[in-house]
Motif scaffolding. Structure first.
Motif, PDB file in Angstrom:
ATOM      1  N   LEU A   1       0.942  -1.231   0.017  1.00  6.22           N
ATOM      2  CA  LEU A   1      -0.111   0.092   0.006  1.00  6.22           C
ATOM      3  C   LEU A   1       0.863   1.193  -0.057  1.00  6.22           C
ATOM      4  O   LEU A   1       0.529   2.130  -0.662  1.00  6.22           O
ATOM      5  CB  LEU A   1      -1.156  -0.133   1.037  1.00  6.22           C
ATOM      6  CG  LEU A   1      -2.002  -0.936   1.065  1.00  6.22           C
ATOM      7  CD1 LEU A   1      -2.939  -1.147   2.245  1.00  6.22           C
ATOM      8  CD2 LEU A   1      -3.130  -0.674  -0.171  1.00  6.22           C
ATOM      9  N   ARG A   2       2.071   1.342   0.553  1.00  5.01           N
ATOM     10  CA  ARG A   2       2.947   2.301   0.757  1.00  5.01           C
ATOM     11  C   ARG A   2       3.321   2.552  -0.705  1.00  5.01           C
ATOM     12  O   ARG A   2       3.546   3.836  -1.192  1.00  5.01           O
ATOM     13  CB  ARG A   2       4.115   1.824   1.615  1.00  5.01           C
ATOM     14  CG  ARG A   2       4.038   2.359   3.061  1.00  5.01           C
ATOM     15  CD  ARG A   2       5.457   2.056   3.708  1.00  5.01           C
ATOM     16  NE  ARG A   2       5.333   2.053   5.156  1.00  5.01           N
ATOM     17  CZ  ARG A   2       5.473   3.154   5.790  1.00  5.01           C
ATOM     18  NH1 ARG A   2       5.564   4.440   5.075  1.00  5.01           N
ATOM     19  NH2 ARG A   2       5.292   3.211   7.019  1.00  5.01           N
ATOM     20  N   GLU A   3       3.565   1.354  -1.534  1.00  8.09           N
ATOM     21  CA  GLU A   3       4.251   1.419  -2.752  1.00  8.09           C
ATOM     22  C   GLU A   3       3.126   2.088  -4.033  1.00  8.09           C
ATOM     23  O   GLU A   3       3.280   3.061  -4.624  1.00  8.09           O
ATOM     24  CB  GLU A   3       4.675   0.201  -3.395  1.00  8.09           C
ATOM     25  CG  GLU A   3       4.973   0.036  -4.899  1.00  8.09           C
ATOM     26  CD  GLU A   3       6.267   0.871  -5.228  1.00  8.09           C
ATOM     27  OE1 GLU A   3       6.695   1.018  -6.260  1.00  8.09           O
ATOM     28  OE2 GLU A   3       6.981   1.094  -4.079  1.00  8.09           O
ATOM     29  N   ILE A   4       1.872   1.792  -3.679  1.00  5.56           N
ATOM     30  CA  ILE A   4       0.676   2.160  -4.297  1.00  5.56           C
ATOM     31  C   ILE A   4       0.553   3.671  -4.058  1.00  5.56           C
ATOM     32  O   ILE A   4       0.432   4.276  -4.997  1.00  5.56           O
ATOM     33  CB  ILE A   4      -0.709   1.511  -4.134  1.00  5.56           C
ATOM     34  CG1 ILE A   4      -0.524  -0.179  -4.717  1.00  5.56           C
ATOM     35  CG2 ILE A   4      -1.848   2.332  -4.833  1.00  5.56           C
ATOM     36  CD1 ILE A   4      -1.312  -0.957  -4.187  1.00  5.56           C
ATOM     37  N   GLY A   5       0.441   3.996  -2.883  1.00  4.93           N
ATOM     38  CA  GLY A   5       0.206   5.519  -2.457  1.00  4.93           C
ATOM     39  C   GLY A   5      -1.176   5.468  -2.213  1.00  4.93           C
ATOM     40  O   GLY A   5      -2.257   5.112  -3.072  1.00  4.93           O
ATOM     41  N   LYS A   6      -1.698   6.382  -1.370  1.00  2.00           N
ATOM     42  CA  LYS A   6      -3.191   6.631  -0.752  1.00  2.00           C
ATOM     43  C   LYS A   6      -3.909   7.139  -2.089  1.00  2.00           C
ATOM     44  O   LYS A   6      -5.264   7.052  -2.264  1.00  2.00           O
ATOM     45  CB  LYS A   6      -3.289   7.724   0.308  1.00  2.00           C
ATOM     46  CG  LYS A   6      -4.574   8.050   0.771  1.00  2.00           C
ATOM     47  CD  LYS A   6      -4.474   8.970   2.087  1.00  2.00           C
ATOM     48  CE  LYS A   6      -5.906   9.108   2.513  1.00  2.00           C
ATOM     49  NZ  LYS A   6      -5.702  10.147   3.652  1.00  2.00           N
ATOM     50  N   GLU A   7      -3.120   8.212  -2.859  1.00  2.00           N
ATOM     51  CA  GLU A   7      -3.828   8.976  -4.047  1.00  2.00           C
ATOM     52  C   GLU A   7      -4.210   7.869  -5.085  1.00  2.00           C
ATOM     53  O   GLU A   7      -4.944   8.304  -6.005  1.00  2.00           O
ATOM     54  CB  GLU A   7      -3.409  10.172  -4.222  1.00  2.00           C
ATOM     55  CG  GLU A   7      -1.550   9.995  -4.979  1.00  2.00           C
ATOM     56  CD  GLU A   7      -0.650   9.547  -3.842  1.00  2.00           C
ATOM     57  OE1 GLU A   7       0.547   9.291  -4.233  1.00  2.00           O
ATOM     58  OE2 GLU A   7      -1.074   9.483  -2.472  1.00  2.00           O
ATOM     59  N   ASN A   8      -3.424   6.983  -5.329  1.00  2.00           N
ATOM     60  CA  ASN A   8      -3.506   6.005  -6.546  1.00  2.00           C
ATOM     61  C   ASN A   8      -4.282   4.792  -6.150  1.00  2.00           C
ATOM     62  O   ASN A   8      -4.339   3.917  -6.913  1.00  2.00           O
ATOM     63  CB  ASN A   8      -2.045   5.658  -6.933  1.00  2.00           C
ATOM     64  CG  ASN A   8      -1.232   6.560  -7.275  1.00  2.00           C
ATOM     65  OD1 ASN A   8      -1.776   7.646  -7.946  1.00  2.00           O
ATOM     66  ND2 ASN A   8      -0.263   6.672  -6.936  1.00  2.00           N
ATOM     67  N   LEU A   9      -4.885   4.601  -4.900  1.00  2.00           N
ATOM     68  CA  LEU A   9      -5.485   3.720  -4.587  1.00  2.00           C
ATOM     69  C   LEU A   9      -6.941   3.523  -5.000  1.00  2.00           C
ATOM     70  O   LEU A   9      -7.676   4.438  -5.221  1.00  2.00           O
ATOM     71  CB  LEU A   9      -5.888   3.351  -3.101  1.00  2.00           C
ATOM     72  CG  LEU A   9      -5.804   2.005  -2.283  1.00  2.00           C
ATOM     73  CD1 LEU A   9      -4.702   1.003  -2.706  1.00  2.00           C
ATOM     74  CD2 LEU A   9      -5.873   2.235  -0.748  1.00  2.00           C
ATOM     75  N   ASP A  10      -7.245   2.247  -5.985  1.00  2.00           N
ATOM     76  CA  ASP A  10      -8.505   2.387  -6.420  1.00  2.00           C
ATOM     77  C   ASP A  10      -9.446   1.155  -5.315  1.00  2.00           C
ATOM     78  O   ASP A  10      -9.082   0.353  -4.628  1.00  2.00           O
ATOM     79  CB  ASP A  10      -8.823   1.974  -7.834  1.00  2.00           C
ATOM     80  CG  ASP A  10      -8.068   0.484  -8.075  1.00  2.00           C
ATOM     81  OD1 ASP A  10      -8.278  -0.391  -7.330  1.00  2.00           O
ATOM     82  OD2 ASP A  10      -7.294   0.612  -9.197  1.00  2.00           O
ATOM     83  N   GLU A  11     -10.752   1.035  -5.714  1.00  2.00           N
ATOM     84  CA  GLU A  11     -11.653   0.074  -4.656  1.00  2.00           C
ATOM     85  C   GLU A  11     -11.336  -1.011  -5.188  1.00  2.00           C
ATOM     86  O   GLU A  11     -11.634  -2.243  -4.397  1.00  2.00           O
ATOM     87  CB  GLU A  11     -13.240   0.507  -5.045  1.00  2.00           C
ATOM     88  CG  GLU A  11     -14.189   0.185  -4.098  1.00  2.00           C
ATOM     89  CD  GLU A  11     -13.789   0.763  -2.945  1.00  2.00           C
ATOM     90  OE1 GLU A  11     -14.051   0.017  -1.756  1.00  2.00           O
ATOM     91  OE2 GLU A  11     -13.783   1.797  -2.897  1.00  2.00           O
ATOM     92  N   LYS A  12     -11.069  -1.645  -6.480  1.00  2.00           N
ATOM     93  CA  LYS A  12     -10.647  -3.123  -6.694  1.00  2.00           C
ATOM     94  C   LYS A  12      -9.488  -3.318  -6.155  1.00  2.00           C
ATOM     95  O   LYS A  12      -9.463  -4.461  -5.325  1.00  2.00           O
ATOM     96  CB  LYS A  12     -10.346  -3.136  -8.162  1.00  2.00           C
ATOM     97  CG  LYS A  12     -10.248  -4.449  -8.625  1.00  2.00           C
ATOM     98  CD  LYS A  12      -9.869  -4.458 -10.279  1.00  2.00           C
ATOM     99  CE  LYS A  12      -9.456  -6.014 -10.620  1.00  2.00           C
ATOM    100  NZ  LYS A  12      -9.042  -5.819 -12.214  1.00  2.00           N
ATOM    101  N   THR A  13      -8.428  -2.508  -5.571  1.00  2.00           N
ATOM    102  CA  THR A  13      -7.039  -3.073  -4.969  1.00  2.00           C
ATOM    103  C   THR A  13      -7.461  -3.047  -3.373  1.00  2.00           C
ATOM    104  O   THR A  13      -7.275  -3.988  -2.781  1.00  2.00           O
ATOM    105  CB  THR A  13      -6.237  -1.834  -5.117  1.00  2.00           C
ATOM    106  OG1 THR A  13      -6.032  -1.728  -6.722  1.00  2.00           O
ATOM    107  CG2 THR A  13      -4.839  -2.486  -4.476  1.00  2.00           C
TER     108      THR A  13
END
Length: 207
Positions: free
Chosen positions: A150-162
């Motif tokens: 989740l750190r790698e993805i980042g809060k702003e890039n997180l989608d509902e599917k993930t």
């Protein structure tokens, strides 16, 4: 008296091909200089393959593919075992291990309680960074991977599917471990873990 080179070779022959060796595996046989010289000679004779400075492979060979090299992860695991250090995958590797990405990273970065360093393997590298005592106190490996992914993805890039995939992954983790480990994560990740925990309890009929 048998040469140090022959003694080292005989020791290696006790193991299956594909095993990774370090000079300190043979520390009882002779001085560090003598051991390094022996390993160097065995490499020149083709008995060993040098993966990186001070890291040797007793090679497994395939009729068509030739030498079967270990993955960067296998080399990192061998180093952590030698150093009696814990390592935590980060970045793309954490995503890959959780099945959130099919991308295989060319360079690996680990958090560790061992020595920080960079190991060069051909054109790739394994980097060990000092981990905070906080993350090392985690009780569950899956939780740690989730936090790093989740750190790698980042809060702003997180989608509902993930988020749903993460919840599904956490559904297989013991509740006590989630309760403990979510306290080690940044607030936004902790909230995702808490939501996963609540949904897990609802599914199990816990009020």
């Amino acid at each position: 008296m048998e040469s140090i080179e022959n003694t080292v070779k005989k020791t290696i022959l006790n193991y299956k091909r594909g095993k990774i060796f370090f000079p300190n595996n043979f520390s009882k046989i002779g001085s560090s200089t003598a051991i390094r010289q022996a390993l160097n000679r065995l490499e020149k004779k083709g008995f060993l393959v040098r993966l990186s400075q001070g890291i040797y492979l007793y090679p497994k060979k395939h009729k068509v593919l030739g030498i079967l090299y270990p993955s960067l992860e296998e080399i990192a695991m061998a180093i952590s075992k030698r150093d009696k250090a814990r390592i935590i995958p980060t970045g793309t590797q954490a995503l890959n291990k959780l099945g959130l990405s099919t991308q295989v990273p060319m360079n690996l970065v680990y958090l560790t309680d061992g020595s920080p360093r960079i190991i060069k393997v051909k054109n790739n590298s394994i980097k060990f960074k000092i981990a905070s005592p906080k993350i090392l106190s985690a009780k569950n490996e899956t939780n740690v991977l989730v936090i790093q992914a989740l750190r790698e993805i980042g809060k702003e890039n997180l989608d509902e599917k993930t988020i749903e995939r993460i919840k599904s992954i956490l559904g297989h983790v013991e509740k006590e471990h989630i309760v403990h480990d979510m306290k080690l994560a940044p607030a936004w990740i902790s909230q995702i873990m808490k939501t996963a925990l609540n949904e897990k309890e609802e599914d199990e009929g816990v009020v």
